[in-house]
Design a protein around this motif. Structure first.
Motif, PDB file in Angstrom:
ATOM      1  N   ARG A 245      35.198  52.528  35.435  1.00 20.48           N
ATOM      2  CA  ARG A 245      34.172  52.402  36.241  1.00 20.48           C
ATOM      3  C   ARG A 245      33.424  50.878  35.989  1.00 20.48           C
ATOM      4  N   PRO A 246      34.192  49.822  36.126  1.00 22.32           N
ATOM      5  CA  PRO A 246      33.510  48.743  35.839  1.00 22.32           C
ATOM      6  C   PRO A 246      32.388  48.195  36.500  1.00 22.32           C
ATOM      7  N   LEU A 247      32.181  48.735  37.884  1.00 24.24           N
ATOM      8  CA  LEU A 247      30.924  48.485  38.666  1.00 24.24           C
ATOM      9  C   LEU A 247      29.818  49.168  38.505  1.00 24.24           C
ATOM     10  N   GLN A 248      29.672  49.988  37.437  1.00 23.90           N
ATOM     11  CA  GLN A 248      28.666  50.942  37.144  1.00 23.90           C
ATOM     12  C   GLN A 248      27.186  50.068  36.600  1.00 23.90           C
ATOM     13  N   SER A 249      27.542  48.968  36.073  1.00 23.76           N
ATOM     14  CA  SER A 249      26.483  48.198  35.517  1.00 23.76           C
ATOM     15  C   SER A 249      26.900  46.910  34.876  1.00 23.76           C
ATOM     16  N   LEU A 250      26.030  46.021  34.944  1.00 23.11           N
ATOM     17  CA  LEU A 250      26.753  44.524  34.432  1.00 23.11           C
ATOM     18  C   LEU A 250      27.318  44.859  33.094  1.00 23.11           C
ATOM     19  N   ASP A 251      26.637  45.488  31.974  1.00 23.34           N
ATOM     20  CA  ASP A 251      27.401  45.804  30.618  1.00 23.34           C
ATOM     21  C   ASP A 251      28.372  46.462  30.858  1.00 23.34           C
ATOM     22  N   ALA A 252      28.773  47.540  31.687  1.00 22.47           N
ATOM     23  CA  ALA A 252      29.897  48.241  31.966  1.00 22.47           C
ATOM     24  C   ALA A 252      31.001  47.186  32.289  1.00 22.47           C
ATOM     25  N   PHE A 253      30.690  46.329  32.930  1.00 23.50           N
ATOM     26  CA  PHE A 253      31.739  45.162  33.607  1.00 23.50           C
ATOM     27  C   PHE A 253      32.076  44.244  32.264  1.00 23.50           C
ATOM     28  N   VAL A 254      31.025  43.789  31.706  1.00 25.49           N
ATOM     29  CA  VAL A 254      31.363  42.842  30.697  1.00 25.49           C
ATOM     30  C   VAL A 254      32.251  43.355  29.705  1.00 25.49           C
TER      31      VAL A 254
END
Length: 298
Positions: A245-254
């Motif tokens: 779920r990479p779009l949950q937060s900026l940190d998750a995507f990074v």
């Protein structure tokens, strides 16, 4: 490392123009769109043609690349597709990438069938793709092509003046099976995957990473089989079909992007948020990812 987006062709152009321009403003490398007659839960909602949408997008933008993810033989013929692509490449000033795949089940596979006809099997789709890609490659490179194959015919098909991009616009070949991977290795400037669909609902992010690592390994084997070092082949991950779920937060995507760039991917593609759909996401988070994530990855 590149970050791109895919904008589904669901917007009337008064709104769609704003979306494509915003994608350029946010700094995305490429903005793609789906090339389907209709798609899954959007079947009874607005859905526009890919080539006219991309032509309008080309006229509305200046620098962002545009393309399909993906076009397939399910309802396309190489001769007419080549003519459309050469025109689109001209309108865009040489900014088109053709994402291309063998296609699958669904409305593309059934809409044009006569009563009583059955859609192509996976083997038949692969058979068509085997002929489709080399012929399209030839049509985009040469001013006149004659071809009589098992599935497709071209009688002195003229494609003058050819693509703005030489020797032709780039192919991003979507494939995970052995035949498709060989086509990607032989004809592609990029390879595209969505991961392992069996892991989408029941798998884990760790299992998905292992599956993608295996796909990249098999791509290397396909390259060896056709005599190409695929290290120069861009590797594109279209997100939204893995357990992550990479779009949950900026940190998750990074974190997600760092893991997948380390695997060897050179481009990650995010779906433009669509409320009340599988692609729903916080618009503010999405824009932060677009503008801040790559700098955090170094």
């Amino acid at each position: 490392m590149r970050l791109s987006t895919v904008i589904l062709p669901i917007h009337r152009w008064a709104e769609g123009r704003k979306v494509w321009r915003r994608a350029e403003e946010l700094g995305f490398h490429t903005a793609y769109t789906y090339d389907h007659l209709s798609w899954r839960s959007f079947r009874d909602q607005p859905w526009f043609g890919a080539v006219p949408t991309l032509t309008a997008a080309a006229a509305a933008t200046e620098s962002i690349r545009i393309g399909t993810l993906v076009t397939s033989p399910n309802f396309r013929h190489p001769v007419t597709l080549a003519k459309d692509l050469i025109s689109l490449d001209d309108v865009s000033g040489g900014r088109v990438t053709l994402g291309i795949g063998a296609g699958g089940n669904g409305f593309d596979a059934t809409t044009l069938l006569r009563r009583g006809e059955e859609p192509w099997t996976p083997r038949e789709r692969a058979d068509h793709f085997d002929e489709f890609v080399p012929l399209l490659d030839q049509l985009l490179r040469e001013p006149s092509v004659t071809h009589e194959g098992r599935f497709y015919t071209a009688n002195e098909a003229r494609n003058i003046p050819g693509c703005v991009q030489r020797p032709r616009l780039p192919f991003a070949v979507a494939a995970t099976g052995p035949r498709g991977l060989k086509l990607a290795a032989r004809y592609g400037q990029a390879w595209v995957t969505t991961g392992d669909p069996k892991l989408y609902e029941a798998g884990t992010p760790e299992q998905s990473v292992a599956a993608l690592r295996g796909q990249i390994s098999r791509l290397g084997e396909a390259g060896e089989a056709v005599g190409r070092d695929v290290s120069d082949l861009d590797k594109v991950l279209l997100t939204g079909f893995t357990p992550d779920r990479p779009l949950q937060s900026l940190d998750a995507f990074v974190d997600f992007a760092g893991t997948h760039f380390a695997l060897g991917f050179t481009e990650i593609v995010l779906h433009w948020p669509i409320p009340d759909s599988d692609f729903a996401a916080d618009g503010a988070v999405f824009e932060r990812i677009a503008t801040e994530a790559l700098s955090q990855l170094g």
